[in-house]
Design a protein around this motif. Structure first.
Motif, PDB file in Angstrom:
ATOM      1  N   GLU A 178       0.720  -1.342  -0.118  1.00  0.00           N
ATOM      2  CA  GLU A 178       0.090  -0.123  -0.073  1.00  0.00           C
ATOM      3  C   GLU A 178       0.888   1.226   0.077  1.00  0.00           C
ATOM      4  OE1 GLU A 178      -3.299   2.024   3.023  1.00  0.00           O
ATOM      5  OE2 GLU A 178      -2.964  -0.325   2.974  1.00  0.00           O
ATOM      6  N   VAL A 179       0.499   2.116  -0.720  1.00  0.00           N
ATOM      7  CA  VAL A 179       1.122   3.431  -0.413  1.00  0.00           C
ATOM      8  C   VAL A 179       0.945   4.217   0.697  1.00  0.00           C
ATOM      9  CG1 VAL A 179       1.232   5.872  -1.610  1.00  0.00           C
ATOM     10  CG2 VAL A 179       0.681   3.796  -3.262  1.00  0.00           C
ATOM     11  N   VAL A 188       6.919   8.376  -3.644  1.00  0.00           N
ATOM     12  CA  VAL A 188       5.954   7.193  -3.101  1.00  0.00           C
ATOM     13  C   VAL A 188       6.355   6.311  -2.012  1.00  0.00           C
ATOM     14  CG1 VAL A 188       4.003   5.606  -3.873  1.00  0.00           C
ATOM     15  CG2 VAL A 188       4.703   7.708  -5.303  1.00  0.00           C
ATOM     16  N   ALA A 207       4.887  -1.521 -10.665  1.00  0.00           N
ATOM     17  CA  ALA A 207       3.812  -1.402 -11.528  1.00  0.00           C
ATOM     18  C   ALA A 207       3.829  -1.653 -12.846  1.00  0.00           C
ATOM     19  CB  ALA A 207       3.075  -0.014 -11.195  1.00  0.00           C
ATOM     20  N   VAL A 245       4.902  10.171  -8.522  1.00  0.00           N
ATOM     21  CA  VAL A 245       3.424  10.053  -8.059  1.00  0.00           C
ATOM     22  C   VAL A 245       2.590  10.150  -9.536  1.00  0.00           C
ATOM     23  CG1 VAL A 245       3.098  12.266  -7.418  1.00  0.00           C
ATOM     24  CG2 VAL A 245       1.347  10.588  -6.443  1.00  0.00           C
ATOM     25  N   LEU A 248       3.297   7.054 -12.068  1.00  0.00           N
ATOM     26  CA  LEU A 248       2.516   5.828 -11.498  1.00  0.00           C
ATOM     27  C   LEU A 248       1.052   5.953 -11.488  1.00  0.00           C
ATOM     28  CD1 LEU A 248       5.136   4.689  -8.611  1.00  0.00           C
ATOM     29  CD2 LEU A 248       4.786   3.660 -11.136  1.00  0.00           C
ATOM     30  N   VAL A 250      -0.682   6.861  -8.794  1.00  0.00           N
ATOM     31  CA  VAL A 250      -1.299   6.234  -7.449  1.00  0.00           C
ATOM     32  C   VAL A 250      -1.192   7.430  -6.467  1.00  0.00           C
ATOM     33  CG1 VAL A 250      -0.291   4.059  -8.060  1.00  0.00           C
ATOM     34  CG2 VAL A 250       1.052   5.885  -6.658  1.00  0.00           C
ATOM     35  N   ASP A 254      -3.530   3.257  -2.316  1.00  0.00           N
ATOM     36  CA  ASP A 254      -3.449   2.309  -3.562  1.00  0.00           C
ATOM     37  C   ASP A 254      -2.363   1.318  -3.439  1.00  0.00           C
ATOM     38  OD1 ASP A 254      -5.322   3.926  -4.960  1.00  0.00           O
ATOM     39  OD2 ASP A 254      -4.094   5.063  -5.845  1.00  0.00           O
ATOM     40  N   VAL A 256       0.730  -0.911  -4.882  1.00  0.00           N
ATOM     41  CA  VAL A 256       1.801  -0.867  -6.156  1.00  0.00           C
ATOM     42  C   VAL A 256       2.396  -2.484  -5.946  1.00  0.00           C
ATOM     43  CG1 VAL A 256       3.751   0.200  -6.765  1.00  0.00           C
ATOM     44  CG2 VAL A 256       2.143   1.715  -5.693  1.00  0.00           C
TER      45      VAL A 256
END
Length: 264
Positions: A178-179, A188, A207, A245, A248, A250, A254, A256
């Motif tokens: 998770e971010v 990130v 990703a 960010v 990606l 995200v 979110d 990854v």
């Protein structure tokens, strides 16, 4: 309690209104010799997880003191205001999960109180501005050496609200994390420890995009993703001279995927 010369403030109040100044003013009136460190007031509104991460990753580097956190979408509701005692300092704020990661970083909660003593609060408490009327005056009194037990009734630390654990899932070809946060530079931060970097064969893919396994940003060519261990000891993704960010697409919360082979 022993008096302390320091209070820190971490909020989502922003800088365009007078909210931060009002909190400073309350502290200055009650404890004029105490110095205030502004950690940040630019946490996204109501983003408790981001505020918790910033606070937890900052307080170990601050002097012993009273650390106030106010990211409080439940202000004025039945959620409790609390003061937490830890070996490394005191924490004051809403009981919504914001303070506990910082408490863990300071050695864990040894005592907790709900802020119910009206003598420790402003004469009139606004239902929408507890930073000014509850948390700032309590922090000032604690900084002056006031015993936390006098701020209100004792709380069982086991009943304090905790944020959900961030997702970290090991997979056959890597992991999904998770971010946690996105910083000012667009880096990130993932809910993944540094050791997971060593489990990936070869250069990583983030990703599905190729990345460089790096120690710092300049280890990757301009515009290239770099997977590195950040200053908090967590895995993070950056772009050398860019914003991970944006590349990606995200945000906090979110997932990854990071793999050792190309993957979507």
């Amino acid at each position: 309690m022993t008096p302390t010369a320091w209070i820190s403030l971490t909020t989502d109040y922003g800088l365009t209104d007078g909210f931060v100044a009002a909190c400073h003013g309350v502290v200055a009136r009650l404890a004029p010799a105490v110095r205030v460190i502004d950690v940040t007031h630019l946490v996204a509104p109501a983003d408790v997880r981001r505020g918790a991460a910033v606070l937890a990753q900052t307080v170990p580097f601050l002097p012993y003191g009273v650390h106030v956190g106010v990211v409080d979408p439940g202000v004025g509701t039945s959620r409790r205001g609390v003061a937490l005692v830890t070996p490394g300092g005191l924490l004051v704020g809403p009981d919504n999960g914001l303070l506990l990661p910082a408490a863990a970083a300071l050695g864990g909660v040894s005592a907790a109180v709900e802020l119910t003593n009206p003598d420790w609060l402003a004469p009139t408490v606004s239902p929408t501005f507890h930073g000014r009327d509850v948390f700032a005056p309590v922090a000032a009194r604690l900084a002056l050496g006031g015993p936390p037990a006098e701020a209100g009734r004792a709380v069982d630390p086991a009943t304090l609200v905790r944020l959900p654990e961030p997702v970290l899932r090991r997979e056959a070809d890597g992991f999904a994390a998770e971010v946690l946060t996105v910083d000012h530079f667009g880096n990130v931060q993932l809910a993944a420890g540094a050791g997971l970097l060593d489990t990936l064969p070869g250069e990583p893919y983030v990703a599905g995009r190729p990345a460089v396994r790096g120690r710092t940003f300049g280890d990757a060519p301009h515009g290239t993703l770099v997977l590195y261990v950040d200053a908090a000891g967590l895995l993070a993704v950056a772009v050398n001279r860019g914003r991970a960010v944006d590349l990606l697409g995200v945000g906090p919360g979110d997932l990854v995927r990071v793999t050792g082979t190309p993957s979507g």
